[in-house]
Design a protein around this motif. Structure first.
Motif, mmCIF file in Angstrom:
data_model
loop_
_atom_site.group_PDB
_atom_site.id
_atom_site.type_symbol
_atom_site.label_atom_id
_atom_site.label_comp_id
_atom_site.label_asym_id
_atom_site.label_seq_id
_atom_site.Cartn_x
_atom_site.Cartn_y
_atom_site.Cartn_z
ATOM 1 N N GLU A 113 75.602 10.770 44.510
ATOM 2 C CA GLU A 113 76.882 10.134 44.199
ATOM 3 C C GLU A 113 77.731 11.017 43.298
ATOM 4 N N GLY A 114 79.036 10.906 43.448
ATOM 5 C CA GLY A 114 79.955 11.677 42.635
ATOM 6 C C GLY A 114 81.259 11.860 43.367
ATOM 7 N N ALA A 115 82.041 12.827 42.886
ATOM 8 C CA ALA A 115 83.350 13.080 43.486
ATOM 9 C C ALA A 115 83.466 14.496 44.019
ATOM 10 N N THR A 116 82.347 15.206 44.110
ATOM 11 C CA THR A 116 82.387 16.583 44.593
ATOM 12 C C THR A 116 82.658 16.606 46.094
ATOM 13 N N PRO A 117 83.303 17.675 46.573
ATOM 14 C CA PRO A 117 83.581 17.744 48.016
ATOM 15 C C PRO A 117 82.341 18.010 48.861
ATOM 16 N N LEU A 118 81.277 18.541 48.242
ATOM 17 C CA LEU A 118 80.052 18.865 48.964
ATOM 18 C C LEU A 118 78.861 18.147 48.344
ATOM 19 N N VAL A 119 77.876 17.828 49.163
ATOM 20 C CA VAL A 119 76.641 17.202 48.702
ATOM 21 C C VAL A 119 75.478 18.018 49.244
ATOM 22 N N LEU A 120 74.555 18.390 48.352
ATOM 23 C CA LEU A 120 73.353 19.118 48.752
ATOM 24 C C LEU A 120 72.157 18.196 48.585
ATOM 25 N N ALA A 121 71.535 17.823 49.705
ATOM 26 C CA ALA A 121 70.336 16.977 49.694
ATOM 27 C C ALA A 121 69.191 17.813 50.236
ATOM 28 N N LEU A 125 73.308 20.508 53.626
ATOM 29 C CA LEU A 125 74.605 20.556 52.959
ATOM 30 C C LEU A 125 75.608 19.724 53.748
ATOM 31 N N TYR A 126 76.191 18.721 53.071
ATOM 32 C CA TYR A 126 77.115 17.777 53.698
ATOM 33 C C TYR A 126 78.521 17.928 53.135
ATOM 34 N N LEU A 127 79.514 17.638 53.960
ATOM 35 C CA LEU A 127 80.799 17.233 53.420
ATOM 36 C C LEU A 127 80.616 15.811 52.899
ATOM 37 N N ARG A 128 81.167 15.529 51.735
ATOM 38 C CA ARG A 128 80.852 14.256 51.077
ATOM 39 C C ARG A 128 81.115 13.044 51.965
ATOM 40 N N ARG A 129 82.196 13.082 52.724
ATOM 41 C CA ARG A 129 82.520 11.914 53.536
ATOM 42 C C ARG A 129 81.388 11.588 54.500
ATOM 43 N N TRP A 131 78.168 12.504 54.162
ATOM 44 C CA TRP A 131 77.008 12.046 53.392
ATOM 45 C C TRP A 131 77.156 10.556 53.085
ATOM 46 N N GLN A 132 78.371 10.144 52.715
ATOM 47 C CA GLN A 132 78.601 8.722 52.439
ATOM 48 C C GLN A 132 78.433 7.877 53.701
ATOM 49 N N HIS A 133 78.923 8.370 54.843
ATOM 50 C CA HIS A 133 78.712 7.643 56.100
ATOM 51 C C HIS A 133 77.221 7.440 56.356
ATOM 52 N N GLY A 652 70.622 16.137 60.482
ATOM 53 C CA GLY A 652 71.001 14.940 59.748
ATOM 54 C C GLY A 652 69.788 14.384 59.029
ATOM 55 N N GLY A 653 70.009 13.437 58.151
ATOM 56 C CA GLY A 653 68.909 12.861 57.390
ATOM 57 C C GLY A 653 68.931 11.349 57.363
ATOM 58 N N LEU A 654 69.472 10.732 58.413
ATOM 59 C CA LEU A 654 69.636 9.281 58.416
ATOM 60 C C LEU A 654 68.317 8.552 58.253
ATOM 61 N N LEU A 655 67.276 8.999 58.955
ATOM 62 C CA LEU A 655 66.039 8.221 58.999
ATOM 63 C C LEU A 655 64.852 8.932 58.365
ATOM 64 N N LEU A 656 65.118 9.730 57.344
ATOM 65 C CA LEU A 656 63.999 10.292 56.606
ATOM 66 C C LEU A 656 63.205 9.158 55.971
#
Length: 667
Positions: A113-121, A125-129, A131-133, A652-656
């Motif tokens: 969570e946060g306001a960064t444009p990128l998310v690293l899980a 590496l995701y665009l935040r939008r 990752w939120q979806h 993707g990581g939907l069902l990890l």
């Protein structure tokens, strides 16, 4: 930073990247002038992967094989500029450790969570939008997987299920099992290949749910608010027809009030965008978490065609207590948008993985025995909500189409080769080296004994045209016959460009038919031209993927007027002026992607003249399973075997699982 942006611009100029990918990297550079160049590169590549259907950029795969992970250079690349090649070499030489080292800018990259444009899980590496979806869809589905406290008891289900499924065959009746299990929670998936009865199953499930609701604990007869949706207008129209036939076969009087049952099961199917209330004037939908859909049950057909963004919007608009039921073939092509949702949800469906207590519950509720091989004491909650229909009522064990589809789906190249060498009824193999070889396929399906080709529908256009003084009903009947004749045969292309690509093939076919005297012209608007809508047009009520045929109607003088006839359900026709159609293309041939949600008597799959990354196992399987009676492979048998060995993998990581998520989100 400037060097990386210059190299990325060279990629755009060379056709390797989209403008939007470069723009995202430039945005990062403008927001953080001190950002490392490799971070800008990673941002552009994450955006690039979205355009290829991936939800994220898999950094581990990138470090292992950059060219294959990014599908670069593109298949149609001929002359490559050195800056483009140079940057690709740099990407290929960067290790996973180095990628992660540059992604530590906390104002640009976060682990959640946060306001960064990128998310690293982990390594994703995701665009935040997006990752939120992914997070919102996962949470919504998990919340619906809990047992429904209003579920009917097994004895109560047994009586209704026996009425809906009166016969008993060999092995479990998976349609019956699917109906039973779908009542246990507020989320269910029914998957299966062509002819396995997905639509029949869901209609009986809706009748079962309404039967339960009409006999509630309070004694009241409540009518469920049920809605049906599909990704495209074409898929919605096909489901419309199937639903109507299936409802007529239900024992409504034995399940309760026939009027209530019939009123509860809708016959109209909407596109997802129309259901959510999309508007061309604004981004987003009228229905969302603040304005939920007024429904109790939502059935989504052809779920393999739904991307992650659309699914996130859909689950956000569902009331908390609403049921979501997904239908689709898990082995078909995934959505052209980012995400492979149905494939992820059904990745364990072949093995069942039903808990022992689930198997006992199924026996009590249905009388069906779950085979021991499909019982797993370590089964996950999702496994209990996913049922795979395993018996095809369209293709029997001797069907050539069914055997070929099974062999392709299993990646069994040896069996594909045997089927070609031995021959099977309903399947043909042809080379397409020249226009002379194309001619018999286009005109007559390649068969001299009357197999369907494009000549058939054009003869209906010419021979059945009513007299000028005939009434509107006669012209509507003519148009309906033309549309029915056109839908019997379809050329499918694997790619858009090249001699066997859909763009060039439509030109070649139009010219061939014109030379044969079957068309009055080969360009512009002319009688007999089939067109496909390529963008939703809400003012006309036409959706992306709708197909119509141009016909000539009587005009005010000796010259006729052209109108495009589109099917409008129940044998009706909608007439549209060609000038009002702003986004259409000729469709003597269509891509395999565009054919999803359709069926034809005869399908000819045109393979490209050389290998392409888009030529995958799922694409070939989808092409084969569009055919009901006859299927032709047109092109190199060797190329087909290469495709069979290339399964689609989307990042993707939907069902990890929980343990995988903990590992992925760790340092």
């Amino acid at each position: 930073m400037s060097d990386v942006l210059e190299a990325l611009r060279a990629w755009v100029d060379a056709g390797w990247l989209r403008e939007v990918d470069y723009a995202f990297a430039a945005f990062i550079a403008a927001e953080a002038p001190d950002a490392p160049g490799r971070l800008l590169l990673a941002a552009a590549l994450a955006s690039h992967q979205l355009g290829r259907g991936h939800v994220c950029l898999d950094l581990a795969a990138l470090a292992s094989d950059a060219g294959e992970t990014l599908a670069l250079p593109p298949d149609d690349e001929v002359d490559t500029l050195e800056p483009a090649q140079g940057l690709l070499r740099e990407v290929g030489s960067t290790s996973l450790r180095e990628w992660r080292a540059v992604l530590t800018q906390q104002h640009l990259v976060a682990a959640g969570e946060g306001a960064t444009p990128l998310v690293l899980a982990g390594t994703r590496l995701y665009l935040r939008r997006y990752w939120q979806h992914e997070q919102s869809v996962r949470k919504a589905l998990q919340a619906r997987l809990v047992s429904d406290d209003g579920a009917a008891s097994p004895p109560r289900l047994r009586g209704a299920l026996d009425l809906l499924f009166p016969g008993s065959g060999e092995g479990p009746d998976w349609q019956k099992v699917a109906c039973a299990l779908a009542t246990r929670s507020r989320f269910a998936v029914v998957t299966g290949g062509p002819g396995t009865g997905k639509t029949t199953t869901v209609v009986k499930l809706l009748a079962l749910l309404q039967h339960i609701a009409a006999r509630g604990a309070d004694g009241g007869a409540r009518r469920l608010r049920i809605r049906l949706a599909a990704p495209t207008g074409k898929a919605a129209a096909r489901l419309n027809d199937s639903i109507s036939r299936a409802v007529d076969a239900l024992p409504l009087a034995q399940l309760g009030s026939p009027e209530l049952m019939r009123a509860a099961i809708p016959s109209q199917v909407e596109t997802v965008h129309r259901l959510l209330g999309s508007s061309p004037m604004r981004r987003g939908f009228r229905h969302d978490e603040h304005n939920p859909l007024p429904l109790d049950v939502l059935v989504l057909d052809e779920a393999s065609m739904v991307g992650l963004e659309a699914m996130a919007a859909l689950v956000a608009a569902l009331p908390p207590r609403a049921r979501l039921i997904l239908l689709g073939d898990k082995d078909q092509l995934a959505s052209v948008e980012a995400g492979g949702l149905l494939g992820e949800l059904c990745r364990r469906a072949d093995g069942g993985h039903f808990l022992p207590e689930t198997a006992r519950w199924v026996l009590d509720a249905t009388g069906e025995v779950v085979p021991p091989a499909l019982v797993d004491k370590n089964g996950e909650p999702l496994d209990q909500a996913v049922v795979m229909l395993r018996r095809s009522h369209r293709f029997d064990s001797k069907s050539g189409i069914g055997q070929l589809a099974d062999a392709v789906n299993a990646g069994d190249v040896a069996q594909v080769r045997r089927l070609r060498e031995q021959g099977r009824e309903g399947v043909a193999w042809r080379e397409l080296a020249t226009d002379a070889a194309l001619r018999p396929l286009v005109l007559d399906g390649g068969e001299p004994d009357g197999r369907v080709g494009l000549r058939h529908y054009l003869e209906v256009v010419q021979a059945q045209r009513p007299a000028a003084e005939a009434g509107p009903e006669a012209f509507e009947a003519w148009a309906a016959n033309v549309l029915a004749a056109y839908s019997r045969f379809q050329l499918l292309c694997a790619v858009r460009r090249g001699p066997h690509g859909v763009e060039r093939m439509n030109e070649r076919v139009a010219q061939l038919l014109h030379r044969e005297g079957l068309l009055p012209a080969s360009q512009g608007w002319y009688c007999g031209r089939p067109v496909m809508v390529t963008a939703n047009d809400y003012s006309l009520g036409l959706m992306n993927g709708d197909v119509g045929v141009t016909l000539e109607l009587p005009g005010p003088d000796e010259r006729g007027v052209l109108r495009v006839a589109f099917p409008s359900g129940e044998g009706r026709v909608r007439w549209v002026l060609p000038s009002r159609l702003q986004s259409v293309e000729t469709v003597f041939a269509m891509t395999v992607h565009k054919s999803q949600g359709s069926e034809f008597e005869h399908v000819a799959l045109l393979l490209p003249e050389r290998d392409s990354r888009v030529l995958t196992r799922e694409l070939v399987y989808t092409g084969i399973t569009r055919a009901r009676r006859w299927f032709t492979v047109a092109g190199s048998a060797g190329l087909l075997e290469v495709a069979v060995q290339r399964p689609t993998r989307r990042s993707g990581g939907l069902l990890l699982r929980s343990d995988e998520q903990a590992h992925q989100l760790g340092p």
